[in-house]
Write an enzyme that holds these catalytic residues in place. Structure first.
Site, PDB file in Angstrom:
ATOM      1  N   ASP A 136      -4.039 -10.036  12.904  1.00  0.00           N
ATOM      2  CA  ASP A 136      -4.264  -8.642  13.316  1.00  0.00           C
ATOM      3  C   ASP A 136      -3.348  -8.354  14.510  1.00  0.00           C
ATOM      4  OD1 ASP A 136      -5.207  -6.243  14.505  1.00  0.00           O
ATOM      5  OD2 ASP A 136      -7.060  -6.467  13.354  1.00  0.00           O
TER       6      ASP A 136
ATOM      7  N   ASN B 225       0.857  -1.199   0.000  1.00  0.00           N
ATOM      8  CA  ASN B 225       0.000   0.000   0.000  1.00  0.00           C
ATOM      9  C   ASN B 225       0.888   1.243   0.000  1.00  0.00           C
ATOM     10  OD1 ASN B 225       0.532   0.839   2.836  1.00  0.00           O
ATOM     11  ND2 ASN B 225      -0.326  -1.195   3.216  1.00  0.00           N
TER      12      ASN B 225
ATOM     13  N   PHE C 215      -4.471   3.005  15.011  1.00  0.00           N
ATOM     14  CA  PHE C 215      -4.825   4.015  14.024  1.00  0.00           C
ATOM     15  C   PHE C 215      -5.994   3.475  13.223  1.00  0.00           C
ATOM     16  CE2 PHE C 215      -1.954   7.667  13.195  1.00  0.00           C
ATOM     17  CZ  PHE C 215      -1.113   7.517  14.272  1.00  0.00           C
TER      18      PHE C 215
HETATM   19  O1  PMT Z   1       2.966   6.004   6.577  1.00  0.00           O
HETATM   20  P1  PMT Z   1       2.408   7.337   6.131  1.00  0.00           P
HETATM   21  O2  PMT Z   1       2.579   7.563   4.642  1.00  0.00           O
HETATM   22  O3  PMT Z   1       2.927   8.484   6.954  1.00  0.00           O
HETATM   23  O4  PMT Z   1       0.828   7.309   6.345  1.00  0.00           O
HETATM   24  C1  PMT Z   1       0.315   7.256   7.633  1.00  0.00           C
HETATM   25  C2  PMT Z   1      -0.852   6.285   7.762  1.00  0.00           C
HETATM   26  C3  PMT Z   1      -2.026   6.812   6.953  1.00  0.00           C
HETATM   27  C4  PMT Z   1      -0.448   4.904   7.262  1.00  0.00           C
HETATM   28  C5  PMT Z   1      -1.187   6.192   9.288  1.00  0.00           C
HETATM   29  O5  PMT Z   1      -1.524   7.467   9.756  1.00  0.00           O
HETATM   30  C6  PMT Z   1      -2.335   5.208   9.537  1.00  0.00           C
HETATM   31  O6  PMT Z   1      -3.509   5.508   9.452  1.00  0.00           O
HETATM   32  N1  PMT Z   1      -1.958   3.937   9.867  1.00  0.00           N
HETATM   33  C7  PMT Z   1      -2.873   2.816  10.031  1.00  0.00           C
HETATM   34  C8  PMT Z   1      -3.179   2.231   8.678  1.00  0.00           C
HETATM   35  C9  PMT Z   1      -4.138   1.044   8.765  1.00  0.00           C
HETATM   36  O7  PMT Z   1      -3.738  -0.042   8.467  1.00  0.00           O
HETATM   37  O8  PMT Z   1      -5.327   1.339   9.235  1.00  0.00           O
HETATM   38  P2  PMT Z   1      -6.557   0.239   9.391  1.00  0.00           P
HETATM   39  O9  PMT Z   1      -7.720   1.075   9.730  1.00  0.00           O
HETATM   40  O10 PMT Z   1      -6.617  -0.615   8.171  1.00  0.00           O
HETATM   41  O11 PMT Z   1      -6.085  -0.636  10.607  1.00  0.00           O
HETATM   42  C10 PMT Z   1      -6.510  -0.389  11.941  1.00  0.00           C
HETATM   43  C11 PMT Z   1      -5.384  -0.640  12.906  1.00  0.00           C
HETATM   44  O12 PMT Z   1      -5.102  -2.037  12.943  1.00  0.00           O
HETATM   45  C12 PMT Z   1      -4.077   0.054  12.590  1.00  0.00           C
HETATM   46  O13 PMT Z   1      -3.531   0.515  13.815  1.00  0.00           O
HETATM   47  C13 PMT Z   1      -3.221  -1.044  11.995  1.00  0.00           C
HETATM   48  O14 PMT Z   1      -1.815  -0.826  12.270  1.00  0.00           O
HETATM   49  C14 PMT Z   1      -3.733  -2.270  12.715  1.00  0.00           C
HETATM   50  N2  PMT Z   1      -3.637  -3.510  11.940  1.00  0.00           N
HETATM   51  C15 PMT Z   1      -4.315  -3.664  10.779  1.00  0.00           C
HETATM   52  C16 PMT Z   1      -4.247  -4.857  10.086  1.00  0.00           C
HETATM   53  C17 PMT Z   1      -3.462  -5.900  10.616  1.00  0.00           C
HETATM   54  N3  PMT Z   1      -3.346  -7.055   9.964  1.00  0.00           N
HETATM   55  N4  PMT Z   1      -2.801  -5.728  11.776  1.00  0.00           N
HETATM   56  C18 PMT Z   1      -2.870  -4.578  12.437  1.00  0.00           C
HETATM   57  O15 PMT Z   1      -2.243  -4.407  13.495  1.00  0.00           O
END
Ligand code: PMT
Length: 411
Positions: free
Chosen positions: A303, A207, A320
Site C-alpha cells: 500500500d 483497472n 483518494f
Molecule cells: O484515472 P481516471 O480515469 O481519471 O480516474 C480517476 C480515479 C477514479 C482513478 C481517481 O479519481 C481515484 O479515485 N483514484 C484512486 C483509486 C483507488 O485506488 O482508490 P482506493 O480507494 O482503492 O485506494 C485508496 C487510496 O490508496 C488511493 O489513494 C490509492 O492510490 C491508494 N493505494 C491503493 C492501493 C495500493 N496498493 N496502494 C495505494 O497507494
C-alpha cells in the site's frame, strides 16, 4: 512567460484588468492586443496602467510596428490568450483571415493559443459556434470554459467567461511555465493511472483508470509553481508540460518510484488506482488453456499511500477513495486507518469516475469536509490543489507561503 493577451468585444472584457493582474502576479509579462470593439467595454488607459505596456490595437500603427512588428510580437509570445473570446473571433481564427492585428498574430505565431469564450448561451450553443469550437480544438487550440451561470443579458446557461484566476492558472499549466503561485518552491509528488499486474508474459490484471484525474492534479500543482514529479501507470494521454514524469507498470514499480521521489516532497497526492492484489507467481511462458477452470493465487500489493503516510517526517499526504457505495463512510475509514491528512472521496462506476473528463468529489479531513459538484477534472484538480495547499500551510503553522500575493479561491 510572455503572454499576448487578446481582448475582444464582449461584456466580460470588463474583467480584463483583473486577468492582467492575475497573470502578472504569477510572473508573466503581458502585452495587450485589443480589437476595435473591445474598446467599447474597457479603456486603453486602465489596461495600460495594469499591464505596464502600451496597448496594441492597430495593425497599421507605424510607430508601434517600428518598435515591435506584429511578426516580432507573434514570436515574442510564449502563449497567445484571447479573453474574452467572442463568437466572431472564433470564426475569424477558424477561417484563417487576418483583417486585424489580433488575428494576424494568431496566424503568425508558433506559440500555443488559448481562448476563453464569453457570449450569450444561445450564441455559444449555436451549431456554427460549436462547429468552430470543434475545429479549433482539433487544431490544438485550447478552449478554456466557458462557465455556466447567470449572464450579463439576464439569462442563465453556458457562456460565462471563466474567472480570471482560473484562466491565469490554466494558461501557466498549458505552457508548462513555472509561475509564482501557492506552491512556489514546494515539491509535489503525484501518482496517477492504473497499474498492471502480470500473470504471464502476455496477460495482466488492471483497472479502468485513464490517468486523467492524476494528470490534471499534476498540471494544476505545476501551474501553482510547484516542482512536480508525476509517477504514472500505463495510460494513453500525454504528459502535462512542466512536470517530471516517471513511467511505471506494476504496483511494486510504483512503490519504488514513489519512495525514490518522496524524500524531499512537501505534498504527496495518490490519485493512482493501484492494484490491491497481484498474482503470486509470474509464469515464465504464456499459460496454456488445458483445463476447464483455473485458479489464480493472488497476494497483497504494497500500500503505497499508507507507507508514505507512515514515514517519519511524512509529506502532507492526500489519498483518494474510489468507491461504488457508502462513499463518504468508506473514505473516512481510509483517512483514519491510513493516517492521512486529507482524502478525496469519489464515486466510481460504469458512468462516473473512471476514464471520463468530469468528476465530482467530497474532500474530507479531520474536522471538516467540502464537496465539489461534477465539473471537468481540470477544474476539480485546480480546486483540490488550492484546498490541499491551504491545509498544507495551515498544518505547518503558516497560512500561506511568505511573500506570496496570489490569492486562493478556496475559503
Ligand atoms: O484515472 P481516471 O480515469 O481519471 O480516474 C480517476 C480515479 C477514479 C482513478 C481517481 O479519481 C481515484 O479515485 N483514484 C484512486 C483509486 C483507488 O485506488 O482508490 P482506493 O480507494 O482503492 O485506494 C485508496 C487510496 O490508496 C488511493 O489513494 C490509492 O492510490 C491508494 N493505494 C491503493 C492501493 C495500493 N496498493 N496502494 C495505494 O497507494
Amino acid at each position: 512567460m510572455n503572454v499576448v493577451l487578446g481582448i475582444t468585444g464582449g461584456i466580460a472584457a470588463y474583467k480584463a484588468p483583473d486577468l492582467v493582474r492575475r497573470l502578472r502576479e504569477r510572473g508573466a509579462e503581458v502585452q495587450i492586443v485589443m480589437t476595435a470593439s473591445a474598446g467599447e467595454f474597457v479603456t486603453e488607459t486602465a489596461l495600460q496602467a495594469v499591464s505596464g505596456r502600451p496597448i496594441r490595437s492597430n495593425l497599421w500603427d507605424k510607430e508601434a510596428e517600428a518598435a515591435m512588428s506584429h511578426i516580432e510580437l507573434a514570436r515574442w509570445a510564449d502563449v497567445v490568450l484571447i479573453a474574452p473570446a467572442t463568437a466572431e473571433v472564433m470564426a475569424r481564427i477558424v477561417s484563417g483571415g487576418a483583417p486585424d492585428l489580433l488575428s494576424t498574430i494568431c496566424l503568425a505565431t508558433e506559440a500555443p493559443i488559448a481562448l476563453a469564450p464569453a457570449m450569450n448561451h444561445v450564441m455559444w450553443s449555436n451549431p456554427a459556434t460549436q462547429a468552430n469550437r470543434q475545429v479549433l480544438e482539433e487544431r490544438g487550440i485550447h478552449i478554456l470554459g466557458p462557465g455556466i451561470g447567470s449572464q450579463a443579458c439576464g439569462e442563465t446557461g453556458a457562456g460565462r467567461m471563466l474567472e480570471p484566476d482560473a484562466i491565469a492558472a490554466t494558461v501557466f499549466s498549458i505552457t508548462g511555465a513555472k509561475g509564482k503561485g501557492l506552491l512556489e518552491g514546494r515539491k509535489v509528488v503525484v501518482t496517477a493511472g492504473p497499474t498492471r499486474e502480470a500473470i504471464d508474459p502476455v496477460r495482466y490484471i488492471t483497472n479502468r483508470s485513464s490517468g486523467k484525474m492524476g494528470y490534471a492534479i499534476a498540471s494544476a500543482a505545476a501551474a501553482q509553481g510547484a516542482d512536480v514529479v508525476l509517477i504514472s501507470g500505463p495510460v494513453s494521454i500525454s504528459a502535462p508540460p512542466g512536470v517530471d514524469i516517471v513511467n511505471v507498470e506494476s504496483a511494486e514499480d510504483m512503490y519504488t518510484a514513489t519512495h525514490d521521489a518522496i524524500t524531499d516532497a512537501d505534498i504527496f497526492i495518490a490519485a493512482a488506482a493501484v492494484a490491491d492484489y497481484r498474482p503470486a507467481n509470474l509464469a515464465d511462458q504464456k499459460i496454456k488453456k488445458n483445463d476447464e477452470a483455473m485458479n489464480l493465487h493472488l497476494v497483497r500489493c504494497p500500500d503505497i499511500l499508507a507507507s508514505v503516510a507512515a514515514l517519519d517526517g511524512a509529506p502532507f499526504t492526500v489519498g483518494f477513495a474510489a468507491e461504488t457505495e457508502n462513499v463518504i463512510d468508506y473514505a473516512r475509514g481510509k483517512l483514519e486507518k491510513k493516517k492521512l491528512d486529507m482524502i478525496v472521496a469519489n464515486r466510481v462506476g460504469k458512468d462516473c469516475g473512471f476514464d471520463r473528463d468530469d468528476n465530482a468529489a467530497t474532500v474530507l479531513w479531520r474536522g471538516g469536509e467540502r464537496s465539489f459538484p461534477n465539473s471537468s477534472k481540470v477544474d476539480l484538480a485546480r480546486h483540490l490543489i488550492e484546498l490541499a495547499a491551504k491545509h498544507f500551510y495551515a498544518a505547518r503553522g503558516s497560512e500561506t507561503q511568505p511573500g506570496l500575493t496570489v490569492r486562493s479561491n478556496i475559503d
